[in-house]
Design a protein around this motif. Structure first.
Motif: not given
Lengths: 106, 106, 106, 106
Positions: A4-5, A8, A11, B81, B88
């Motif tokens: 997932e990291t 991310r 993305r 994260n 972001e």
């Protein structure tokens, strides 16, 4: 690192159409720039550093490293294991134990 | 990264009694030094680089990053994260799409 | 720096037809790469360094700085004095005396 | 560099009682950090850079180089000429003309 990291990080770039800027050379510059910012946390003092700041700058270095791995289609474990094999030969335990000398000075 | 790879990096240092040299400040210096060696692969030419050399230097940067994560007891996914969340927000898609401007110039 | 020294640096590049590689960006990379090699002299030990090695690496940083000044047609004294003026304002003596804090933390 | 400029750099540090922070190791870190900021001017684009910004960052690199020369009591012309002598031997004109190869690959 979790899938997932990695997703991310990917993305983040594709959402912003930034892959066009991510040439290997620009990413190498970026890793160096962020490494400088990480070093700045220790510029005048080796022991009294701001841990939160260190975490952010180390994360920045790692993110650009992953961008470069991605760009060049490299597997992190593969390149690290292949380098560790060389390091282990360059620095035989008996010769290098407790010493910070470079391999060519051992 | 696989557990075995992380273990191998750790063992390399402990086997050589090198943890004594791995202060956060020395590791930050080491990341910067290796980032410079990675950059050297692109010193005079952005596109004609030696991929094998790039792999080795990128591996060196990553190994020292892991040493620093380890030294400071940090979780890679957590710090990345947490930084991506800030990135972001700093770079809203609509404002930064297709632009290489820094957030304070957007 | 003496005129003869500057001339020697210039001649070294023109004799080898290297001006073609000396774009501002490549010279900025080169300064960073050599700064990393200078830093390597202090990688594991702050006080026990090889002075001869330090002299060589510092010289390398300076040579590329002069190449960049030359390339951009800049006057060293002018850009330094203009930056010192800003530094003197950013760090008022009464506030910054004896402190290694960054101006935005003073 | 003019004597007044060197004096100004010195006075800036002594006025602020900063010589205590200027260990050779800290100055080497500072040169690397500022070199990273100079490189940032070219992070995503090699040709479209902000000249005023480049001037400031190059000045910062040079100021720390002078601080280090001063700290170690080195003469700039001397260390550069001594390095240029080595460079001239390492890169014979006939072998290196027009080539960006490193001396060990010539």
């Amino acid at each position: 690192m979790k899938k997932e990291t990695i997703e991310r990080i990917r993305r983040f770039s594709t959402d912003r159409d930034w892959d066009q800027f991510h040439s290997p050379s620009n990413l190498a510059k970026s890793i160096s720039i962020e490494a400088g910012e990480l070093l700045e946390c220790f510029q005048w003092n080796d022991t009294d550093y701001d841990l939160e700041h260190v975490k952010e700058e180390l994360a920045d270095v790692l993110v650009y490293c992953y961008d470069l791995l991605d760009k060049l289609n490299l597997d992190e474990d593969e390149i690290i294991n292949s380098k560790m094999e060389k390091n282990e030969k360059k620095y035989p335990i008996e010769k290098s134990k407790g010493s910070s000398k470079k391999y060519n000075a051992l």
